[in-house]
Design a protein around this motif. Structure first.
Motif, mmCIF file in Angstrom:
data_model
loop_
_atom_site.group_PDB
_atom_site.id
_atom_site.type_symbol
_atom_site.label_atom_id
_atom_site.label_comp_id
_atom_site.label_asym_id
_atom_site.label_seq_id
_atom_site.Cartn_x
_atom_site.Cartn_y
_atom_site.Cartn_z
ATOM 1 N N LEU A 59 -8.145 -4.485 13.205
ATOM 2 C CA LEU A 59 -6.910 -4.721 12.460
ATOM 3 C C LEU A 59 -6.358 -6.114 12.758
ATOM 4 C CD1 LEU A 59 -5.038 -1.296 12.806
ATOM 5 C CD2 LEU A 59 -6.165 -2.209 10.760
ATOM 6 N N GLU A 86 -11.849 3.183 10.567
ATOM 7 C CA GLU A 86 -10.580 2.846 9.932
ATOM 8 C C GLU A 86 -10.592 3.296 8.478
ATOM 9 O OE1 GLU A 86 -7.389 2.671 9.563
ATOM 10 O OE2 GLU A 86 -7.318 1.188 11.164
ATOM 11 N N GLU A 89 -7.172 2.859 3.100
ATOM 12 C CA GLU A 89 -5.746 2.755 2.821
ATOM 13 C C GLU A 89 -5.036 1.842 3.818
ATOM 14 O OE1 GLU A 89 -2.476 5.815 1.225
ATOM 15 O OE2 GLU A 89 -3.462 6.443 3.078
ATOM 16 N N ARG A 90 -5.321 2.008 5.106
ATOM 17 C CA ARG A 90 -4.665 1.170 6.118
ATOM 18 C C ARG A 90 -5.126 -0.280 6.027
ATOM 19 N NH1 ARG A 90 -2.910 2.971 11.491
ATOM 20 N NH2 ARG A 90 -4.784 1.963 12.286
ATOM 21 N N GLN A 93 -3.276 -1.825 3.056
ATOM 22 C CA GLN A 93 -1.859 -2.027 3.343
ATOM 23 C C GLN A 93 -1.599 -3.123 4.380
ATOM 24 O OE1 GLN A 93 0.790 -0.753 1.743
ATOM 25 N NE2 GLN A 93 -0.725 0.142 0.361
ATOM 26 N N LEU A 94 -2.626 -3.562 5.057
ATOM 27 C CA LEU A 94 -2.459 -4.499 6.168
ATOM 28 C C LEU A 94 -1.790 -5.809 5.764
ATOM 29 C CD1 LEU A 94 -2.943 -4.664 9.164
ATOM 30 C CD2 LEU A 94 -5.246 -5.486 8.697
ATOM 31 N N TRP A 97 1.946 -5.120 5.932
ATOM 32 C CA TRP A 97 2.238 -4.171 7.005
ATOM 33 C C TRP A 97 3.730 -4.027 7.281
ATOM 34 C CZ3 TRP A 97 4.816 -5.597 11.397
ATOM 35 C CH2 TRP A 97 4.858 -6.963 11.697
ATOM 36 N N SER A 100 4.870 -1.563 5.021
ATOM 37 C CA SER A 100 4.063 -0.346 5.118
ATOM 38 C C SER A 100 3.979 0.126 6.563
ATOM 39 C CB SER A 100 2.643 -0.629 4.594
ATOM 40 O OG SER A 100 2.673 -1.131 3.291
ATOM 41 N N PHE A 103 2.297 3.340 8.080
ATOM 42 C CA PHE A 103 0.845 3.526 8.150
ATOM 43 C C PHE A 103 0.301 3.253 9.550
ATOM 44 C CE2 PHE A 103 1.331 3.011 3.608
ATOM 45 C CZ PHE A 103 0.356 3.836 3.077
ATOM 46 N N TYR A 104 1.130 2.670 10.435
ATOM 47 C CA TYR A 104 0.648 2.175 11.725
ATOM 48 C C TYR A 104 1.484 2.725 12.872
ATOM 49 C CZ TYR A 104 -1.374 -0.937 8.325
ATOM 50 O OH TYR A 104 -2.033 -1.408 7.226
ATOM 51 N N GLU A 108 0.317 -0.589 17.287
ATOM 52 C CA GLU A 108 -0.375 -1.417 16.297
ATOM 53 C C GLU A 108 0.588 -2.416 15.652
ATOM 54 O OE1 GLU A 108 -3.826 1.753 14.863
ATOM 55 O OE2 GLU A 108 -1.840 1.784 13.898
#
Length: 176
Positions: A59, A86, A89-90, A93-94, A97, A100, A103-104, A108
């Motif tokens: 990530l 991983e 979707e994540r 979205q990174l 972030w 979002s 999601f984490y 993270e």
């Protein structure tokens, strides 16, 4: 994978296939021309990643590569992240972030925030608040490894962008 010229796409508005843009030619094969540096970078990358969760490490590498516009590293690390378990979707979205966050994990999020601060030094020094948030989620040794991993991916990005390494051909684990 095929070359860009061989790949085709169709959309509802264009029922026939349309060729993609031609694949760019790399400027310089620095790894072949400076093999000792390349091998040292491989060792440095491996050392920097020790003790970090593999998914978190990917990530961080993806986010730094997004900020640095390194298409080669984005290709590599999204594939490695998927191989490490991983979710798509994540990864998607990174780039957003901050909007979002759900999601984490908090750990993270602290790593992503630190990644941005270390990567975009033109905004100034790494703010104390960012460092302190990361320090609250990572033991000192793990934080040192995280900082090393962020620094190393930034170095890789500079090689990739400067030499115009071509994305699309990397296979997960290729450089292990």
């Amino acid at each position: 994978m095929t070359t860009a010229e061989e790949r085709t796409a169709s959309t509802p508005s264009t029922p026939s296939t349309v060729p993609y843009a031609p694949e760019p030619t790399p400027r310089l094969d620095w790894a072949a021309l400076a093999p000792d540096v390349f091998k040292a970078m491989i060792r440095l990358d491996a050392a920097a990643g020790r003790g970090l969760d593999p998914v978190l490490r990917e990530l961080v590498k993806i986010r730094a590569s997004q900020l640095n516009h390194c298409a080669f590293c984005l290709d590599m690390h999204t594939k490695d992240a998927l191989a490490a378990g991983e979710s798509v979707e994540r990864i998607v979205q990174l780039s957003a972030w901050e909007e979002s966050r759900h999601f984490y994990t908090e750990k993270e999020l602290a790593a992503l925030e630190l990644t941005e601060a270390v990567t975009v030094l033109t905004d100034g020094f790494v703010p104390d608040e960012v460092y302190e948030r990361a320090a609250a989620h990572f033991e000192e040794a793990e934080l040192a490894q995280l900082i090393a991993a962020i620094t190393v991916i930034n170095a890789w990005n500079r090689f990739g962008v400067t030499c115009r390494r071509t994305p699309g051909h990397y296979q997960p684990g290729q450089y292990l």
